[in-house]
Design an enzyme around this catalytic site. Structure first.
Site, PDB file in Angstrom:
ATOM      1  N   TYR A  35      24.833  -2.696  27.537  1.00  0.00           N
ATOM      2  CA  TYR A  35      23.530  -2.060  27.774  1.00  0.00           C
ATOM      3  C   TYR A  35      22.521  -2.448  26.704  1.00  0.00           C
ATOM      4  O   TYR A  35      22.857  -2.500  25.518  1.00  0.00           O
ATOM      5  CB  TYR A  35      23.674  -0.538  27.758  1.00  0.00           C
ATOM      6  CG  TYR A  35      24.244   0.041  29.026  1.00  0.00           C
ATOM      7  CD1 TYR A  35      23.571  -0.075  30.236  1.00  0.00           C
ATOM      8  CD2 TYR A  35      25.453   0.740  28.994  1.00  0.00           C
ATOM      9  CE1 TYR A  35      24.093   0.481  31.393  1.00  0.00           C
ATOM     10  CE2 TYR A  35      25.975   1.305  30.148  1.00  0.00           C
ATOM     11  CZ  TYR A  35      25.295   1.169  31.347  1.00  0.00           C
ATOM     12  OH  TYR A  35      25.806   1.718  32.482  1.00  0.00           O
ATOM     13  N   LYS A  88      41.946  25.462  14.168  1.00  0.00           N
ATOM     14  CA  LYS A  88      40.736  25.770  14.933  1.00  0.00           C
ATOM     15  C   LYS A  88      40.317  24.543  15.768  1.00  0.00           C
ATOM     16  O   LYS A  88      40.818  23.437  15.533  1.00  0.00           O
ATOM     17  CB  LYS A  88      39.612  26.175  13.971  1.00  0.00           C
ATOM     18  CG  LYS A  88      39.222  25.076  12.985  1.00  0.00           C
ATOM     19  CD  LYS A  88      38.409  25.630  11.814  1.00  0.00           C
ATOM     20  CE  LYS A  88      37.990  24.513  10.879  1.00  0.00           C
ATOM     21  NZ  LYS A  88      37.541  25.010   9.567  1.00  0.00           N
TER      22      LYS A  88
HETATM   23  C1  LIG Z   1      38.233  24.518   8.449  1.00  0.00           C
HETATM   24  C2  LIG Z   1      38.554  25.380   7.281  1.00  0.00           C
HETATM   25  C3  LIG Z   1      39.615  25.050   6.416  1.00  0.00           C
HETATM   26  C4  LIG Z   1      40.370  23.740   6.489  1.00  0.00           C
HETATM   27  O1  LIG Z   1      39.572  22.741   5.917  1.00  0.00           O
HETATM   28  P1  LIG Z   1      40.084  21.222   5.787  1.00  0.00           P
HETATM   29  O2  LIG Z   1      39.001  20.524   5.058  1.00  0.00           O
HETATM   30  O3  LIG Z   1      40.225  20.730   7.198  1.00  0.00           O
HETATM   31  O4  LIG Z   1      41.376  21.275   5.076  1.00  0.00           O
HETATM   32  C5  LIG Z   1      39.952  25.960   5.432  1.00  0.00           C
HETATM   33  N1  LIG Z   1      39.254  27.115   5.291  1.00  0.00           N
HETATM   34  C6  LIG Z   1      38.216  27.444   6.085  1.00  0.00           C
HETATM   35  C7  LIG Z   1      37.489  28.714   5.843  1.00  0.00           C
HETATM   36  C8  LIG Z   1      37.825  26.585   7.090  1.00  0.00           C
HETATM   37  O5  LIG Z   1      36.790  26.901   7.862  1.00  0.00           O
END
Ligand SMILES: *Cc1c(COP(=O)(O)O)cnc(C)c1O
Length: 370
Positions: free
Chosen positions: A258, A35
Site C-alpha cells: 500500500y 492482567k
Molecule cells: C503490571 C503491574 C506489575 C507487573 O509489572 P511488570 O513490569 O510487567 O513486571 C506489577 N505491579 C503493578 C501494580 C502492575 O500494574
C-alpha cells in the site's frame, strides 16, 4: 485450510521464568501478574500452568471471576481494587484481595464494616511514592492506615504497596527516591510490603518485599532498556508463527505494498507472509523490521497490511510457499521487534488479536485453545 498464523505458548518456559523470580528474592511470595489476558498469553491457561505462584494479580473483576470459575484457588489481587461499592459482594464471594488507592474505597469499606461482615477482605494499601498514578501520598498514608485498621471488613493488618515508575532504567534516580519515601512508612507498621515488579525483582534489591509482583519477566522479556530476556536467563514464552503464502519475482523499480512506499533496488524475490495488523502485528513497524523466515532474519518491506506483510527474500533465493515464519519469540526476541517498531514487548503481546489461535505446549505435550 486455516490461515497459518498462530501463537505457540510454551508453559514450561513460563514456569522456568517464575522460578527465576523466586530465586532472585528467595523467601518472598510471588504474585504472578496475569492482567490483560495474561499479557496476551491466555488468562486461564497461564494461571493453570503456574502452580507454584503464591497468588495472581489482575486489573479487572471480570478476569478474577473467570479465574475462580476455572477453579483457580490461590489468592487473587485486584490491582485497581473496586470501582463501585456494589462490586463488594462479588469480591467477597470470590475471596479476592483488593488494592485500596482512593478515599471513596475506604468510605465503602467502613460502610461495609458497619453493616456487619462475615469474611473480611485482604486489603493492599497503595502508596504513591512518585509515579503519580494510583495511591495515597506518603503524608496521607498513616491516617488511611488507621482507618483501614479499624475496619471489621478488612483482614488485619492491611498490606502496604507501591509501584516503581522508572525501575527499567538503572541510571534513573527516581527509583531510589521512591524506595526512600516508601521505607519511611515502614517503622510505623508491621505490615507485609510489596514493591517490586519485574525490574525491581531482577535489578533493585532494595525493592524486594514480602510479596513481589512479577509480570513481563514471566513471559520471558527483560524489563530493562536495551537488553533481551536471555541476558537474565529468561526463556521466551510466546512465539508468533505464520508462513509464506506467496512469492513474487519482482523487478528493479517495482513498488511493494500500500502507498508504494518501498521500491525494489534490483530484481529480487519478495515473500508474502500471512500476518498483519488484524492479527496484532504492529502496523507502524517500518521497513527493516526483522522477520525470521526458515530461521534466517530478513527485513520487512513496504507497509503492514491488515492480513499480510511482505519481506525481502534476497538472502533466501530458495524459499517457497509454506515455509515457516516467526514474527517474534524463539530465535527472534520480542524486544528486538518492539524496538524496531518503536514500542515495547508488553504492547506486542497484549495486541495479539483474538483471531490468532493460541497453541499451548508443555514439554512434549501440545494442545490448542481458542
Ligand atoms: C503490571 C503491574 C506489575 C507487573 O509489572 P511488570 O513490569 O510487567 O513486571 C506489577 N505491579 C503493578 C501494580 C502492575 O500494574
Amino acid at each position: 485450510m486455516n490461515r497459518a498464523v498462530h501463537a505457540v505458548i510454551d508453559l514450561a518456559a513460563l514456569r522456568h521464568n517464575l522460578k527465576r523470580a523466586r530465586t532472585a528474592n528467595a523467601g518472598a511470595k510471588q504474585y504472578a501478574v496475569i492482567k490483560a489476558d495474561g499479557y496476551g498469553h491466555g488468562l486461564v491457561p497461564v494461571a493453570r500452568a503456574m502452580t507454584e505462584a503464591d497468588g495472581f494479580a489482575v486489573a479487572s473483576l471480570e478476569e478474577a471471576v473467570l479465574l475462580r470459575e476455572a477453579g483457580i484457588t490461590p489468592p487473587i489481587l485486584l490491582l485497581e481494587g473496586f470501582f463501585q461499592a456494589d462490586e463488594l459482594p462479588l469480591i467477597q464471594h470470590h475471596q479476592l484481595a483488593i488494592v485500596v488507592h482512593h478515599v471513596a474505597q475506604v468510605d465503602a469499606l467502613e460502610a461495609l464494616s458497619a453493616s456487619g461482615v462475615e469474611t473480611p477482605l485482604p486489603v493492599w494499601l497503595k502508596v504513591d511514592t512518585g509515579m503519580h498514578r494510583l495511591g495515597f501520598s506518603v503524608e496521607e498514608t498513616p491516617l488511611i492506615w488507621d482507618r483501614l485498621s479499624a475496619c471489621a471488613a478488612v483482614v488485619q493488618s492491611p498490606r502496604l504497596m507501591t509501584h516503581l515508575a522508572c525501575a527499567d532504567d538503572f541510571q534513573h534516580p527516581a527509583t531510589l527516591e521512591q524506595l526512600a519515601r516508601f521505607n519511611k512508612l515502614l517503622p510505623e507498621t508491621d505490615a507485609e510490603c510489596s514493591v517490586a515488579n519485574s525490574a525491581g525483582i531482577l535489578g533493585w534489591m532494595g525493592s524486594h518485599g514480602d510479596i513481589d509482583r512479577p509480570g513481563i519477566m514471566l513471559y520471558g522479556v527483560s524489563p530493562f532498556i536495551g537488553e533481551t530476556g536471555a541476558k537474565r536467563h529468561l526463556l521466551p514464552v510466546m512465539t508468533l508463527r505464520s508462513e509464506l503464502i506467496a512469492l513474487n519475482a519482482c523487478r528493479e523499480g517495482d513498488a511493494v505494498g500500500y502507498g508504494a512506499t518501498w521500491y525494489c533496488p534490483e530484481d529480487m524475490p519478495v515473500g508474502v507472509v500471512a500476518i498483519g495488523y488484524g492479527d496484532g502485528y504492529p502496523r507502524h513497524a517500518p521497513a527493516g523490521t526483522p522477520v525470521l523466515v526458515n530461521g534466517v532474519e530478513v527485513p520487512l518491506i513496504g507497509r503492514v497490511s491488515m492480513d499480510m506483510i511482505c519481506v525481502d527474500l534476497r538472502k533466501l533465493p530458495n524459499a517457497k510457499v509454506g515455509d515457516a515464519v516467526i514474527l517474534w519469540g524463539e530465535g527472534l526476541p520480542a524486544e528486538t521487534v518492539a524496538v524496531a517498531a518503536s514500542t515495547i514487548a508488553y504492547d506486542l503481546f497484549c495486541g495479539v488479536a483474538g483471531r490468532v489461535p493460541r497453541q499451548y505446549v508443555d514439554g512434549e505435550d501440545q494442545h490448542g485453545e481458542g
